[in-house]
Design a protein around this motif. Structure first.
Motif, PDB file in Angstrom:
ATOM      1  N   SER A 162       0.854  -1.189   0.000  1.00 12.48           N
ATOM      2  CA  SER A 162       0.000   0.000   0.000  1.00 12.48           C
ATOM      3  C   SER A 162       0.886   1.234   0.000  1.00 12.48           C
ATOM      4  N   ILE A 163       0.681   2.117  -0.979  1.00 12.10           N
ATOM      5  CA  ILE A 163       1.434   3.362  -1.088  1.00 12.10           C
ATOM      6  C   ILE A 163       0.457   4.509  -0.879  1.00 12.10           C
ATOM      7  N   ASP A 164       0.743   5.349   0.109  1.00 15.56           N
ATOM      8  CA  ASP A 164      -0.240   6.323   0.566  1.00 15.56           C
ATOM      9  C   ASP A 164      -0.120   7.697  -0.074  1.00 15.56           C
ATOM     10  N   ASN A 165       1.030   8.026  -0.627  1.00 12.12           N
ATOM     11  CA  ASN A 165       1.235   9.360  -1.187  1.00 12.12           C
ATOM     12  C   ASN A 165       2.407   9.349  -2.156  1.00 12.12           C
ATOM     13  N   ALA A 166       2.578  10.449  -2.863  1.00 13.63           N
ATOM     14  CA  ALA A 166       3.702  10.553  -3.796  1.00 13.63           C
ATOM     15  C   ALA A 166       4.983  10.934  -3.073  1.00 13.63           C
ATOM     16  N   ILE A 167       4.844  11.767  -2.026  1.00 17.74           N
ATOM     17  CA  ILE A 167       5.981  12.231  -1.231  1.00 17.74           C
ATOM     18  C   ILE A 167       5.656  11.980   0.231  1.00 17.74           C
ATOM     19  N   PRO A 168       6.571  11.474   1.044  1.00 15.61           N
ATOM     20  CA  PRO A 168       6.264  11.164   2.448  1.00 15.61           C
ATOM     21  C   PRO A 168       5.828  12.394   3.233  1.00 15.61           C
ATOM     22  N   ASP A 169       4.919  12.183   4.194  1.00 19.00           N
ATOM     23  CA  ASP A 169       4.468  13.272   5.052  1.00 19.00           C
ATOM     24  C   ASP A 169       4.336  12.772   6.489  1.00 19.00           C
ATOM     25  N   GLU A 170       3.729  13.582   7.354  1.00 15.01           N
ATOM     26  CA  GLU A 170       3.627  13.231   8.767  1.00 15.01           C
ATOM     27  C   GLU A 170       2.663  12.073   9.015  1.00 15.01           C
ATOM     28  N   VAL A 171       1.804  11.759   8.057  1.00 18.95           N
ATOM     29  CA  VAL A 171       0.856  10.653   8.194  1.00 18.95           C
ATOM     30  C   VAL A 171       1.500   9.326   7.820  1.00 18.95           C
ATOM     31  N   SER A 172       2.236   9.318   6.728  1.00 18.44           N
ATOM     32  CA  SER A 172       2.784   8.062   6.216  1.00 18.44           C
ATOM     33  C   SER A 172       4.066   8.292   5.436  1.00 18.44           C
ATOM     34  N   LEU A 173       5.026   7.402   5.666  1.00 19.87           N
ATOM     35  CA  LEU A 173       6.268   7.413   4.884  1.00 19.87           C
ATOM     36  C   LEU A 173       6.178   6.518   3.663  1.00 19.87           C
ATOM     37  N   LYS A 174       5.058   5.821   3.521  1.00 19.30           N
ATOM     38  CA  LYS A 174       4.909   4.881   2.400  1.00 19.30           C
ATOM     39  C   LYS A 174       4.543   5.668   1.136  1.00 19.30           C
ATOM     40  N   SER A 175       5.552   6.238   0.536  1.00 19.36           N
ATOM     41  CA  SER A 175       5.350   7.105  -0.615  1.00 19.36           C
ATOM     42  C   SER A 175       5.963   6.500  -1.868  1.00 19.36           C
ATOM     43  N   LEU A 176       5.516   6.987  -3.005  1.00 22.60           N
ATOM     44  CA  LEU A 176       6.090   6.546  -4.271  1.00 22.60           C
ATOM     45  C   LEU A 176       7.569   6.919  -4.333  1.00 22.60           C
ATOM     46  N   LYS A 177       7.914   8.073  -3.782  1.00 21.09           N
ATOM     47  CA  LYS A 177       9.307   8.514  -3.797  1.00 21.09           C
ATOM     48  C   LYS A 177      10.205   7.547  -3.034  1.00 21.09           C
ATOM     49  N   THR A 178       9.775   7.121  -1.846  1.00 21.86           N
ATOM     50  CA  THR A 178      10.626   6.257  -1.028  1.00 21.86           C
ATOM     51  C   THR A 178      10.631   4.805  -1.486  1.00 21.86           C
TER      52      THR A 178
END
Length: 374
Positions: A162-178
């Motif tokens: 599960s990828i939550d965002n394009a860039i990590p934020d305070e909610v989730s580090l599971k980003s496309l970037k990472t």
């Protein structure tokens, strides 16, 4: 863990001919192994559906937790801790032996983060030794080429991130970037089927990210699903206009998902109650790290009976039990299992008295599937 999902029941399964983008194209050997595993898995899935239609006396899908600890701390997740120890391998094998004896078709390993279990490949091998379909839900941060090869060799058939965002934020580090580099490794080296889940809904800052993630999954030769995070009370909340447009666009990227046989995903997106027959505790089981049987990840404590003491009579009771949480359920994998039995056996029993657990801060549900060969 980032949600309930997913299992082979809701897996969007890529054609064996689907290939990743040219920059991460797998070798001829990997493509051949991937195609062979896909065909074998698909055949066994068809047998699983046939078996489920003929008999209601066995579990179809079981989620099992070998490790509650997680290396991340996503603020919406209520399924992890940062201290517990992994379940010993021999204990995991005993639980899997019991589930195999019940006639279980699919085992999905989740957590916590299952890749933190030091012998997770042996857990997978034991699942496969019983002929059960093996899947895993992971945040993907611990994947590297060596780990992917271990999962290949163990016989893993489905993996979801599960990828939550394009860039990590305070909610989730599971980003496309990472995670993108790890996705490329999967595209190059995995022989199992990979599904990428993106999210929409309450707390998601940039809805467009879900579309970006879905298209990247397709580009790499994977399949994609889209999930909905609900409000702080864990309640169904309709998507906004633009979110609905994105949801529909992702849904139309593929046409042949198992999940398209019902209206669950569309009801959740619009905040509507869903009329169905939940067979959790019978056709679907959630086995926590303590070896207790629960309805699902969001109703831990029901019935809360040790797997070693969970009898066919108990499964029979739960099969006919009308679940109080059913109309507003957001647990996609349980919904997918329910499709096979919604047409038969009305539920007339009531749950045994038990205090419900606290409402989670938020819920993530896997919605629909995207096939890159459609």
């Amino acid at each position: 863990m980032g949600g309930d999902t997913n299992s082979a029941m809701n897996s969007a399964q890529p054609s064996a001919s689907v290939q990743a983008s040219a920059s991460v194209r797998p070798s001829a050997s990997v493509r051949a192994r991937r195609r062979l595993r896909f065909l074998r898995t698909r055949l066994r899935e068809l047998r699983m559906i046939g078996k489920a239609l003929v008999s209601t006396k066995h579990p179809i899908l079981v989620h099992i937790i070998p490790n509650r600890r997680c290396n991340l701390a996503c603020t919406y997740c209520n399924e992890f801790d940062d201290f517990s120890k992994p379940v010993p391998l021999e204990e995991m094998k005993k639980r899997l032996d019991i589930l195999a004896g019940m006639g279980t078709s699919i085992i999905t390993i989740s957590g916590g983060e299952p890749l933190m279990h030091p012998e997770i490949d042996q857990v997978i091998r034991h699942i496969r030794s019983h002929g059960m379909i093996a899947g895993m839900i992971t945040n993907g941060f611990l994947l590297d080429r060596k780990t992917i090869e271990k999962l290949n060799a163990a016989g893993l058939e489905h993996l979801q991130i599960s990828i939550d965002n394009a860039i990590p934020d305070e909610v989730s580090l599971k980003s496309l970037k990472t995670l993108d580099t790890r996705l490329e490794w999967l595209a190059q080296y995995s022989v199992f089927q990979v599904n990428i889940n993106s999210v929409l809904g309450s707390g998601v800052k940039n809805p467009e990210d879900a579309l970006k993630i879905a298209h990247r999954a397709i580009e790499l030769g994977f399949t994609s699903t889209v999930g909905i995070i609900h409000d702080n009370n864990g309640q169904l909340k309709p998507l906004g206009p633009r979110e609905t447009e994105i949801f529909e666009e992702i849904m139309t990227l593929g046409k042949r998902s198992f999940s398209r046989f019902n209206e669950f995903q569309h009801n959740v997106a619009r905040g509507r109650e869903h009329n169905w027959r939940c067979r959790s505790g019978s056709r679907y089981l959630y086995i926590c790290e303590d070896g207790l049987v629960h309805w699902c990840s969001q109703q831990r404590g029901y019935p809360g009976i040790p797997l070693t003491q969970y009898t066919p009579e108990m499964r029979h009771h739960e099969y006919f039990t009308d679940k109080f949480c059913g109309p507003r359920c957001t647990v996609s994998c349980v919904q997918q299992v329910g499709i096979l039995d919604n047409w038969r056996d009305p539920q007339t029993r009531k749950p045994k008295p038990m205090a419900p657990p606290p409402v989670p801060a938020a819920q993530l549900v896997q919605i629909g599937s995207v096939r890159s060969d459609s």
